[in-house]
Design a protein around this motif. Structure first.
Motif, PDB file in Angstrom:
ATOM      1  N   SER A  91       0.793  -1.227   0.000  1.00 57.02           N
ATOM      2  CA  SER A  91       0.000   0.000   0.000  1.00 57.02           C
ATOM      3  C   SER A  91       0.829   1.282   0.000  1.00 57.02           C
ATOM      4  CB  SER A  91      -0.923   0.022   1.227  1.00 57.02           C
ATOM      5  OG  SER A  91      -0.149   0.041   2.413  1.00 57.02           O
ATOM      6  N   GLN A  92       2.149   1.168  -0.098  1.00 57.00           N
ATOM      7  CA  GLN A  92       2.992   2.366  -0.074  1.00 57.00           C
ATOM      8  C   GLN A  92       4.153   2.249  -1.062  1.00 57.00           C
ATOM      9  OE1 GLN A  92       4.047   2.299   4.132  1.00 57.00           O
ATOM     10  NE2 GLN A  92       2.750   4.098   4.456  1.00 57.00           N
ATOM     11  N   ILE A  93       4.562   3.416  -1.558  1.00 55.38           N
ATOM     12  CA  ILE A  93       5.777   3.527  -2.357  1.00 55.38           C
ATOM     13  C   ILE A  93       6.575   4.686  -1.773  1.00 55.38           C
ATOM     14  CG2 ILE A  93       6.767   4.129  -4.611  1.00 55.38           C
ATOM     15  CD1 ILE A  93       4.340   2.863  -5.934  1.00 55.38           C
ATOM     16  N   ALA A  94       7.866   4.439  -1.520  1.00 54.81           N
ATOM     17  CA  ALA A  94       8.769   5.490  -1.029  1.00 54.81           C
ATOM     18  C   ALA A  94       9.764   5.820  -2.135  1.00 54.81           C
ATOM     19  CB  ALA A  94       9.497   5.024   0.227  1.00 54.81           C
ATOM     20  N   LEU A  95       9.871   7.116  -2.460  1.00 54.13           N
ATOM     21  CA  LEU A  95      10.728   7.581  -3.555  1.00 54.13           C
ATOM     22  C   LEU A  95      11.633   8.714  -3.086  1.00 54.13           C
ATOM     23  CD1 LEU A  95       7.989   8.094  -6.302  1.00 54.13           C
ATOM     24  CD2 LEU A  95       9.593   6.197  -6.196  1.00 54.13           C
ATOM     25  N   ILE A  96      12.799   8.807  -3.703  1.00 52.70           N
ATOM     26  CA  ILE A  96      13.608  10.020  -3.620  1.00 52.70           C
ATOM     27  C   ILE A  96      13.373  10.767  -4.926  1.00 52.70           C
ATOM     28  CG2 ILE A  96      15.930  11.016  -3.626  1.00 52.70           C
ATOM     29  CD1 ILE A  96      16.840   8.755  -1.874  1.00 52.70           C
ATOM     30  N   THR A  97      12.998  12.032  -4.820  1.00 54.27           N
ATOM     31  CA  THR A  97      12.784  12.883  -5.984  1.00 54.27           C
ATOM     32  C   THR A  97      13.959  13.843  -6.077  1.00 54.27           C
ATOM     33  OG1 THR A  97      10.405  12.769  -5.604  1.00 54.27           O
ATOM     34  CG2 THR A  97      11.173  14.504  -7.063  1.00 54.27           C
ATOM     35  N   GLU A  98      14.664  13.819  -7.215  1.00 50.71           N
ATOM     36  CA  GLU A  98      15.820  14.689  -7.433  1.00 50.71           C
ATOM     37  C   GLU A  98      15.544  15.593  -8.616  1.00 50.71           C
ATOM     38  OE1 GLU A  98      18.814  11.745  -8.203  1.00 50.71           O
ATOM     39  OE2 GLU A  98      19.289  11.525  -6.074  1.00 50.71           O
ATOM     40  N   SER A  99      15.784  16.900  -8.414  1.00 46.70           N
ATOM     41  CA  SER A  99      15.532  17.859  -9.486  1.00 46.70           C
ATOM     42  C   SER A  99      16.654  18.882  -9.547  1.00 46.70           C
ATOM     43  CB  SER A  99      14.206  18.569  -9.244  1.00 46.70           C
ATOM     44  OG  SER A  99      13.994  19.556 -10.232  1.00 46.70           O
ATOM     45  N   ASP A 100      16.901  19.367 -10.734  1.00 43.33           N
ATOM     46  CA  ASP A 100      17.874  20.449 -10.921  1.00 43.33           C
ATOM     47  C   ASP A 100      17.223  21.814 -10.756  1.00 43.33           C
ATOM     48  OD1 ASP A 100      19.881  18.599 -11.454  1.00 43.33           O
ATOM     49  OD2 ASP A 100      19.430  18.562 -13.608  1.00 43.33           O
ATOM     50  N   GLU A 101      15.904  21.840 -10.542  1.00 48.85           N
ATOM     51  CA  GLU A 101      15.196  23.107 -10.374  1.00 48.85           C
ATOM     52  C   GLU A 101      15.649  23.785  -9.084  1.00 48.85           C
ATOM     53  OE1 GLU A 101      13.204  24.458 -12.559  1.00 48.85           O
ATOM     54  OE2 GLU A 101      13.088  22.742 -13.905  1.00 48.85           O
ATOM     55  N   PRO A 102      15.976  25.078  -9.134  1.00 47.09           N
ATOM     56  CA  PRO A 102      16.476  25.757  -7.934  1.00 47.09           C
ATOM     57  C   PRO A 102      15.451  25.891  -6.812  1.00 47.09           C
ATOM     58  CG  PRO A 102      16.158  27.311  -9.744  1.00 47.09           C
ATOM     59  CD  PRO A 102      15.946  25.942 -10.306  1.00 47.09           C
ATOM     60  N   PHE A 103      14.154  25.836  -7.142  1.00 45.52           N
ATOM     61  CA  PHE A 103      13.118  26.005  -6.132  1.00 45.52           C
ATOM     62  C   PHE A 103      12.688  24.682  -5.496  1.00 45.52           C
ATOM     63  CE2 PHE A 103      10.996  25.386 -10.170  1.00 45.52           C
ATOM     64  CZ  PHE A 103      10.021  24.449  -9.864  1.00 45.52           C
TER      65      PHE A 103
END
Length: 151
Positions: free
Chosen positions: A91-103
């Protein structure tokens, strides 16, 4: 008996923020002022997220809203982030979200599924809100996905 992987939530596809489910949670579980709820209503229920392999594309359409009686316009935006799976359960998914966006700082997101087509994320201590709110997302049927994305 089905395999564990058949029972795990599937993320691929397009998901849209669902204001009605979010509001139902706010009404039942949160102690927010009417003014704050109206503000959240102007922001939520609009964004879509398309998950495709190891990436997510976040899209917020242009929207009109009101602050203290004054009409405002928020420009639409789209950005992409890389995803790394940390783990998953039935019932769950754990993710790391990585972005180059400065905000947008890199973050860990725990997605809580209430069925194959609905999940929520906790916004309790995020850069978006600090009000212990769940934001719900509903899967967009494939035949409607093209019309929900802003290019």
């Amino acid at each position: 008996m089905t395999s564990a992987s058949a029972q795990e939530p599937k993320l691929e596809g397009t998901w849209k923020s669902d204001w009605q489910l979010t509001k139902k949670h706010i009404d039942a579980e949160c102690k927010l002022s009417e003014k704050l709820v109206r503000g959240l209503q102007q922001l939520m229920g609009k964004m879509t997220v398309r998950y495709d392999g190891g990436r997510a594309v976040f899209t917020m359409p242009e929207s009109h809203f009101e602050i203290e009686g004054e009409s405002r316009l928020a420009e639409g935006w789209t950005f992409e982030a890389k995803l790394k799976l940390l783990g998953r359960t039935g019932s769950q998914i754990a993710l790391i979200t990585e972005s180059d966006e400065p905000f947008l700082d890199d973050s860990i997101t725990l997605m809580n599924f209430e069925g194959p087509d609905i999940y929520w994320v906790y916004l309790g201590h995020s850069s978006i809100a600090d009000h212990h709110v769940r934001e719900y997302f509903r899967r967009v049927p494939p035949d409607q996905s093209a019309s929900t994305n802003v290019k």
